[in-house]
Design a protein around this motif. Structure first.
Motif, PDB file in Angstrom:
ATOM      1  N   TYR A 240       0.856  -1.197   0.000  1.00 21.87           N
ATOM      2  CA  TYR A 240       0.000   0.000   0.000  1.00 21.87           C
ATOM      3  C   TYR A 240       0.894   1.250   0.000  1.00 21.87           C
ATOM      4  CZ  TYR A 240      -3.367  -3.422   1.892  1.00 21.87           C
ATOM      5  OH  TYR A 240      -4.146  -4.531   2.108  1.00 21.87           O
ATOM      6  N   CYS A 241       1.839   1.296  -0.922  1.00 29.69           N
ATOM      7  CA  CYS A 241       2.893   2.319  -0.850  1.00 29.69           C
ATOM      8  C   CYS A 241       2.444   3.699  -1.315  1.00 29.69           C
ATOM      9  CB  CYS A 241       4.108   1.878  -1.660  1.00 29.69           C
ATOM     10  SG  CYS A 241       3.886   1.911  -3.457  1.00 29.69           S
ATOM     11  N   GLY A 242       1.292   3.832  -1.989  1.00 34.06           N
ATOM     12  CA  GLY A 242       0.880   5.138  -2.494  1.00 34.06           C
ATOM     13  C   GLY A 242       1.930   5.702  -3.431  1.00 34.06           C
ATOM     14  N   GLU A 261       1.417  -0.940  -5.036  1.00 29.23           N
ATOM     15  CA  GLU A 261       0.225  -0.094  -4.940  1.00 29.23           C
ATOM     16  C   GLU A 261      -0.654  -0.374  -6.156  1.00 29.23           C
ATOM     17  OE1 GLU A 261      -2.713   2.296  -4.330  1.00 29.23           O
ATOM     18  OE2 GLU A 261      -1.142   2.304  -2.791  1.00 29.23           O
TER      19      GLU A 261
END
Length: 369
Positions: A240-242, A261
């Motif tokens: 969920y690194c954006g 992501e």
């Protein structure tokens, strides 16, 4: 902090408005510790305080009223616009932009969307400010009906609001309680807002995720980096690194960082940052992790409010990864996920006040296998 809107009863979004800030912070810290009381192994650091006002770097303003007299704010119980341009939690740069954007709505003749009648075009105006005072402006429209007029008058807007590096139109044709749609039309040469942080610059595209409190985001990254340096991992996965906030700050010589992501624009921004020894993948975090034949020395997870979910919990539990850094915006789902990871022991934790004047907070926990 005192708020005229709250006192007049026209906006109650900040549910803790008027409560002394030290009391707010102590209550949040105590509440998180109580939710995670089943893990007495956690060594809690003092909570990280936030600024009481002017901390929001992003405003999602519902547009109401009329073309010549638009309101920027929220809707009341009758679904009519309530103007909140002087909202005290918004950054000063946002306050300065709101009157210009209201004038532009009239100049370009963009009728605000009326929810009861389902007529009009402009649903929201979203404005984000970078640490350097630069802006990204997004007009969320029902259709392309006003697009030609927006393009025609765009030179006026760029002259009146020269700090706006990124201007775009987002299309949301559905009559639904959504902030934006899936189609984005960028109207400027620059397609991403440069968010300069201590370890480098993140590139935030329209629709990309970035914490709404820049100072607290930096504090989160700093804490994760300090914990990682204490572990000295040679490989890190940032799930969920954006746009790559944690990945950027955890990158170091001899340490390979991979960010995952589902958003293609976010990953494009992360890749464009050009940080050595990092790689980024467009994929569902759980699906991607389950397909890998190895595991990293450290996994960083920063999931949405719903938490990790059973599948990712199960993968982490079976992965054998020596350590996990979990950044959570919902301590309830954090507690649920910790219970699903019995092979891990939470050893350190801290509350970060991402949203002063509300009951929400960010919690970060370090787990060791």
């Amino acid at each position: 902090m005192q708020c005229d809107y709250f006192d007049a009863g026209v906006c109650r979004s900040c549910t803790l408005m008027g409560v002394p800030y030290p009391q707010q912070l102590a209550a949040k810290d105590a509440g998180v510790r109580e939710l995670l009381a089943a893990w007495p192994s956690i060594a809690w650091a003092a909570p990280h305080a936030g600024a009481e006002s002017g901390f929001r770097n992003k405003a999602k303003m519902v547009v109401g009223g009329t073309t010549t007299a638009p309101t920027l704010g929220i809707l009341d119980e009758h679904r009519h616009g309530v103007d909140l341009r002087a909202c005290g939690i918004c950054a000063p740069e946002l306050h300065a932009a709101f009157p210009v954007l209201a004038d532009f709505i009239g100049l370009a003749g963009i009728p605000p969307y009326d929810v009861p009648t389902r007529r009009g075009e402009l649903k929201h105006v979203q404005v984000t400010v970078s640490p350097d005072g630069r802006l990204m402006v997004r007009f969320v429209l029902r259709s392309t009906e006003a697009l030609a007029r927006i393009r025609k008058h765009l030179p006026w807007l760029r002259e009146a609001l020269p700090q706006a590096d990124v201007i775009s139109v987002n299309l949301l044709p559905q009559h639904a309680a959504l902030a934006e749609g899936s189609e984005e039309i960028v109207l400027t040469e620059v397609g991403a807002l440069a968010m300069r942080m201590d370890a480098g610059t993140l590139l935030l595209p329209p629709g990309g995720f970035f914490q709404t409190n820049t100072a607290i985001a930096q504090a989160l990254y700093d804490q994760a980096r300090a914990w990682a340096d204490g572990i000295a991992p040679s490989s890190v996965w940032d799930l969920y690194c954006g746009v790559g906030g944690f990945a950027l700050h955890l990158a170091a010589p001899g340490r390979r960082v991979t960010g995952v992501e589902v958003s293609e624009p976010a990953i494009a921004g992360a890749r464009a940052a050009g940080v050595p020894d990092t790689g980024f993948v467009v994929a569902d975090a759980t699906d991607w992790a389950q397909r890998q034949g190895d595991r990293p020395d450290l996994v960083v997870v920063n999931p949405p409010r719903r938490g990790l979910g059973e599948r990712l919990d199960a993968w982490l539990e079976a992965s054998g990864a020596p350590a996990i850094v979990y950044s959570s915006c919902n301590a309830v789902t954090l507690a649920r996920d910790l219970a699903a990871l019995p092979s891990y022991r939470p050893v350190a934790g801290r509350v970060f006040d991402m949203f002063p004047q509300t009951a929400h907070a960010e919690t970060m926990v370090l787990l060791r296998r």
